[in-house]
Design a protein around this motif. Structure first.
Motif, PDB file in Angstrom:
ATOM      1  N   SER A 156       5.970   1.403  -2.341  1.00 12.49           N
ATOM      2  CA  SER A 156       5.210   0.432  -1.550  1.00 12.49           C
ATOM      3  C   SER A 156       3.732   0.762  -1.672  1.00 12.49           C
ATOM      4  CB  SER A 156       5.639   0.469  -0.079  1.00 12.49           C
ATOM      5  OG  SER A 156       6.998   0.105   0.062  1.00 12.49           O
ATOM      6  N   ALA A 157       2.945  -0.231  -2.088  1.00 15.73           N
ATOM      7  CA  ALA A 157       1.494  -0.045  -2.207  1.00 15.73           C
ATOM      8  C   ALA A 157       0.861  -0.321  -0.848  1.00 15.73           C
ATOM      9  CB  ALA A 157       0.914  -0.966  -3.279  1.00 15.73           C
ATOM     10  N   THR A 158       0.773   0.714  -0.016  1.00 16.01           N
ATOM     11  CA  THR A 158       0.313   0.548   1.362  1.00 16.01           C
ATOM     12  C   THR A 158      -1.182   0.785   1.541  1.00 16.01           C
ATOM     13  OG1 THR A 158       0.913   2.851   1.802  1.00 16.01           O
ATOM     14  CG2 THR A 158       2.562   1.163   2.302  1.00 16.01           C
ATOM     15  N   ARG A 159      -1.803   1.534   0.607  1.00 18.65           N
ATOM     16  CA  ARG A 159      -3.218   1.879   0.782  1.00 18.65           C
ATOM     17  C   ARG A 159      -4.083   1.391  -0.378  1.00 18.65           C
ATOM     18  NH1 ARG A 159       0.003   5.681   2.625  1.00 18.65           N
ATOM     19  NH2 ARG A 159       0.257   6.636   0.579  1.00 18.65           N
ATOM     20  N   GLY A 160      -3.601   0.462  -1.146  1.00 24.19           N
ATOM     21  CA  GLY A 160      -4.358  -0.069  -2.268  1.00 24.19           C
ATOM     22  C   GLY A 160      -3.418  -0.430  -3.392  1.00 24.19           C
ATOM     23  N   LYS A 161      -3.982  -0.876  -4.504  1.00 22.55           N
ATOM     24  CA  LYS A 161      -3.156  -1.250  -5.645  1.00 22.55           C
ATOM     25  C   LYS A 161      -2.989  -0.063  -6.579  1.00 22.55           C
ATOM     26  CE  LYS A 161      -7.137  -3.076  -8.190  1.00 22.55           C
ATOM     27  NZ  LYS A 161      -7.729  -4.278  -8.812  1.00 22.55           N
ATOM     28  N   SER A 162      -1.899  -0.083  -7.346  1.00 19.44           N
ATOM     29  CA  SER A 162      -1.621   1.019  -8.268  1.00 19.44           C
ATOM     30  C   SER A 162      -0.797   0.498  -9.433  1.00 19.44           C
ATOM     31  CB  SER A 162      -0.862   2.142  -7.564  1.00 19.44           C
ATOM     32  OG  SER A 162      -0.469   3.150  -8.482  1.00 19.44           O
ATOM     33  N   TRP A 163      -1.170   0.925 -10.645  1.00 23.70           N
ATOM     34  CA  TRP A 163      -0.325   0.646 -11.803  1.00 23.70           C
ATOM     35  C   TRP A 163       0.873   1.591 -11.759  1.00 23.70           C
ATOM     36  CZ3 TRP A 163       1.237   3.954 -15.681  1.00 23.70           C
ATOM     37  CH2 TRP A 163       1.887   3.369 -16.766  1.00 23.70           C
ATOM     38  N   ILE A 164       2.059   1.063 -12.051  1.00 23.29           N
ATOM     39  CA  ILE A 164       3.262   1.897 -12.064  1.00 23.29           C
ATOM     40  C   ILE A 164       4.108   1.564 -13.291  1.00 23.29           C
ATOM     41  CG2 ILE A 164       3.343   2.085  -9.541  1.00 23.29           C
ATOM     42  CD1 ILE A 164       5.657   0.103  -9.562  1.00 23.29           C
ATOM     43  N   SER A 165       4.854   2.564 -13.732  1.00 26.27           N
ATOM     44  CA  SER A 165       5.823   2.385 -14.813  1.00 26.27           C
ATOM     45  C   SER A 165       7.110   3.077 -14.379  1.00 26.27           C
ATOM     46  CB  SER A 165       5.304   2.994 -16.122  1.00 26.27           C
ATOM     47  OG  SER A 165       6.307   2.946 -17.138  1.00 26.27           O
ATOM     48  N   ALA A 166       8.260   2.399 -14.599  1.00 25.04           N
ATOM     49  CA  ALA A 166       9.552   2.955 -14.190  1.00 25.04           C
ATOM     50  C   ALA A 166      10.544   2.786 -15.339  1.00 25.04           C
ATOM     51  CB  ALA A 166      10.076   2.261 -12.928  1.00 25.04           C
ATOM     52  N   LYS A 167      11.314   3.865 -15.626  1.00 24.95           N
ATOM     53  CA  LYS A 167      12.336   3.832 -16.674  1.00 24.95           C
ATOM     54  C   LYS A 167      13.640   4.415 -16.135  1.00 24.95           C
ATOM     55  CE  LYS A 167       9.084   4.323 -20.554  1.00 24.95           C
ATOM     56  NZ  LYS A 167       8.726   5.138 -21.748  1.00 24.95           N
ATOM     57  N   LEU A 178       9.203   7.962 -13.244  1.00 28.75           N
ATOM     58  CA  LEU A 178       8.060   7.171 -12.780  1.00 28.75           C
ATOM     59  C   LEU A 178       6.756   7.728 -13.338  1.00 28.75           C
ATOM     60  CD1 LEU A 178       8.916   6.892  -8.965  1.00 28.75           C
ATOM     61  CD2 LEU A 178       9.275   5.137 -10.686  1.00 28.75           C
ATOM     62  N   VAL A 179       5.786   6.830 -13.542  1.00 20.71           N
ATOM     63  CA  VAL A 179       4.387   7.202 -13.755  1.00 20.71           C
ATOM     64  C   VAL A 179       3.579   6.369 -12.770  1.00 20.71           C
ATOM     65  CG1 VAL A 179       2.448   7.328 -15.340  1.00 20.71           C
ATOM     66  CG2 VAL A 179       4.758   7.682 -16.199  1.00 20.71           C
ATOM     67  N   LEU A 180       2.807   7.037 -11.891  1.00 17.31           N
ATOM     68  CA  LEU A 180       1.998   6.359 -10.880  1.00 17.31           C
ATOM     69  C   LEU A 180       0.530   6.496 -11.270  1.00 17.31           C
ATOM     70  CD1 LEU A 180       3.776   7.643  -7.638  1.00 17.31           C
ATOM     71  CD2 LEU A 180       4.376   5.721  -9.106  1.00 17.31           C
ATOM     72  N   GLY A 181      -0.140   5.377 -11.480  1.00 17.87           N
ATOM     73  CA  GLY A 181      -1.552   5.421 -11.855  1.00 17.87           C
ATOM     74  C   GLY A 181      -2.438   5.846 -10.700  1.00 17.87           C
ATOM     75  N   ASP A 182      -2.071   5.495  -9.475  1.00 19.36           N
ATOM     76  CA  ASP A 182      -2.819   5.915  -8.279  1.00 19.36           C
ATOM     77  C   ASP A 182      -1.780   6.301  -7.226  1.00 19.36           C
ATOM     78  OD1 ASP A 182      -5.474   4.425  -6.213  1.00 19.36           O
ATOM     79  OD2 ASP A 182      -4.489   6.366  -6.150  1.00 19.36           O
ATOM     80  N   ALA A 183      -1.321   7.539  -7.292  1.00 21.36           N
ATOM     81  CA  ALA A 183      -0.240   7.977  -6.401  1.00 21.36           C
ATOM     82  C   ALA A 183      -0.667   7.963  -4.941  1.00 21.36           C
ATOM     83  CB  ALA A 183       0.218   9.381  -6.795  1.00 21.36           C
ATOM     84  N   GLY A 184      -1.959   8.164  -4.667  1.00 22.85           N
ATOM     85  CA  GLY A 184      -2.425   8.194  -3.287  1.00 22.85           C
ATOM     86  C   GLY A 184      -2.377   6.848  -2.596  1.00 22.85           C
ATOM     87  N   ALA A 185      -2.211   5.759  -3.352  1.00 19.20           N
ATOM     88  CA  ALA A 185      -2.187   4.429  -2.759  1.00 19.20           C
ATOM     89  C   ALA A 185      -0.775   3.984  -2.389  1.00 19.20           C
ATOM     90  CB  ALA A 185      -2.801   3.411  -3.718  1.00 19.20           C
ATOM     91  N   THR A 186       0.234   4.794  -2.726  1.00 19.89           N
ATOM     92  CA  THR A 186       1.618   4.348  -2.562  1.00 19.89           C
ATOM     93  C   THR A 186       2.398   5.235  -1.597  1.00 19.89           C
ATOM     94  OG1 THR A 186       2.362   5.668  -4.455  1.00 19.89           O
ATOM     95  CG2 THR A 186       1.663   3.397  -4.892  1.00 19.89           C
ATOM     96  N   ASP A 187       3.425   4.627  -0.982  1.00 18.42           N
ATOM     97  CA  ASP A 187       4.451   5.355  -0.231  1.00 18.42           C
ATOM     98  C   ASP A 187       5.713   5.340  -1.083  1.00 18.42           C
ATOM     99  OD1 ASP A 187       3.499   4.267   3.111  1.00 18.42           O
ATOM    100  OD2 ASP A 187       2.876   5.984   1.909  1.00 18.42           O
ATOM    101  N   LEU A 188       6.376   6.487  -1.162  1.00 21.40           N
ATOM    102  CA  LEU A 188       7.526   6.664  -2.051  1.00 21.40           C
ATOM    103  C   LEU A 188       8.764   7.013  -1.237  1.00 21.40           C
ATOM    104  CD1 LEU A 188       8.642   6.931  -4.941  1.00 21.40           C
ATOM    105  CD2 LEU A 188       7.817   9.286  -4.950  1.00 21.40           C
ATOM    106  N   PHE A 189       9.855   6.245  -1.451  1.00 21.51           N
ATOM    107  CA  PHE A 189      11.127   6.493  -0.784  1.00 21.51           C
ATOM    108  C   PHE A 189      12.187   6.750  -1.860  1.00 21.51           C
ATOM    109  CE2 PHE A 189       9.873   5.118   3.454  1.00 21.51           C
ATOM    110  CZ  PHE A 189       8.759   4.327   3.165  1.00 21.51           C
ATOM    111  N   VAL A 190      12.928   7.839  -1.729  1.00 25.33           N
ATOM    112  CA  VAL A 190      13.952   8.206  -2.701  1.00 25.33           C
ATOM    113  C   VAL A 190      15.285   8.359  -1.976  1.00 25.33           C
ATOM    114  CG1 VAL A 190      14.681   9.880  -4.419  1.00 25.33           C
ATOM    115  CG2 VAL A 190      12.262   9.359  -4.162  1.00 25.33           C
ATOM    116  N   ASN A 191      16.252   7.562  -2.376  1.00 25.20           N
ATOM    117  CA  ASN A 191      17.596   7.597  -1.765  1.00 25.20           C
ATOM    118  C   ASN A 191      17.536   7.482  -0.252  1.00 25.20           C
ATOM    119  OD1 ASN A 191      18.818   7.897  -4.313  1.00 25.20           O
ATOM    120  ND2 ASN A 191      18.494  10.104  -4.274  1.00 25.20           N
TER     121      ASN A 191
END
Length: 265
Positions: free
Chosen positions: A187-198, A226-239
């Motif tokens: 979730s991009a809660t604090r700004g926009k971020s480029w992401i890549s997921a495989k 994952l590759v997060l271009g701006d990790a500080g802008a996102t919230d991450l939830f796993v399982n």
């Protein structure tokens, strides 16, 4: 490649500090690699002050921070030492232009108004013809529907069957993450971020810009990379659990998660 420090600098090298801190913490290289998701050859190379395998200054700073946190030392002096030996910290570049330049953009297709108009005319003509042809047959059916349900032989009106209640959607799809799969939500809660997921086969699930307020959920039977271009802008939830890592604004992170992650969410 950066091997060691300059003779003028009496401080121990970055790799030496990380190696001593790891040994003092009683950790092996394999244990540090498992907890940080930094591959074993890269951990060995950094401890030997060889940053060429990191893939660039941005990734080298990220690996230094990650390894320092894993052995419980402050990463900032080491990052400053790295910047001092590599020309200083560059001016931050917005994440979106940096990665969008590598992507192939297709030209937007203009709408084919002629084809749309022809399709609309055909649909209208077909509807009118169908109505005229079946007009007489539709009247009794319409009347019967208007009169309501036909009473049964006892004279009592047939009771209408109550509609099955619709299931109430869950507040979050991530809350019902299956245990036999790995589910990752960004979730991009604090700004926009480029992401890549495989997925675990390397198949690309998503490659693009996640705008502020948007969310993406990815699922695989084994692993999500994952590759997060701006990790500080996102919230991450796993399982179903929020990852509490304190990513800094503009920080690039390469992460991998499996069915058993995170160990503490």
């Amino acid at each position: 490649m950066s091997i060691g420090n300059s003779p003028e600098d009496d401080r121990p090298s970055i790799g030496r500090v990380l190696q001593q801190a790891r040994i003092a913490a009683g950790l092996t290289v394999e244990e540090v690699s498992s907890s940080t998701r930094v591959r074993i050859p890269i951990v060995h190379a950094i401890e030997e002050d060889d940053f060429s395998r990191c893939g660039g200054d941005v990734y080298a700073r990220g690996h230094i921070r990650t390894l320092a946190r894993a052995v419980d030392i402050d990463p900032e002096p080491l990052v400053e030492q790295y910047d001092a030996g590599h020309g200083g910290r560059p001016v931050p570049t917005p994440a979106a232009p940096l990665f969008e330049a590598e992507r192939i953009r297709s030209e937007p297709r203009r709408p084919n108004w002629t084809a749309a108009m022809v399709a609309a005319i055909v649909a209208v003509v077909g509807f009118v013809g169908f109505t005229l042809f079946n007009g007489d047959e539709q009247v009794p059916s319409t009347a019967q529907v208007a009169e309501g349900s036909t009473p049964d032989k006892t004279g009592k009106p047939a009771a209408s069957k109550p509609a099955d209640p619709k299931p109430v959607p869950s507040e979050s799809a991530i809350a019902a993450a299956p245990r036999d799969k790995v589910t990752v939500k960004l979730s991009a809660t604090r700004g926009k971020s480029w992401i890549s997921a495989k997925d675990h086969n390397g198949r690309l699930l998503f490659d693009g810009l996640l705008l502020q307020g948007e969310s993406k959920t990815f699922q695989d039977s084994d692993r999500i990379d994952l590759v997060l271009g701006d990790a500080g802008a996102t919230d991450l939830f796993v399982n179903g659990k929020k990852v509490e890592d304190q990513f800094e604004p503009g920080q690039v992170e390469r992460l991998s998660y499996t069915k058993g992650d995170p160990e503490a969410g």
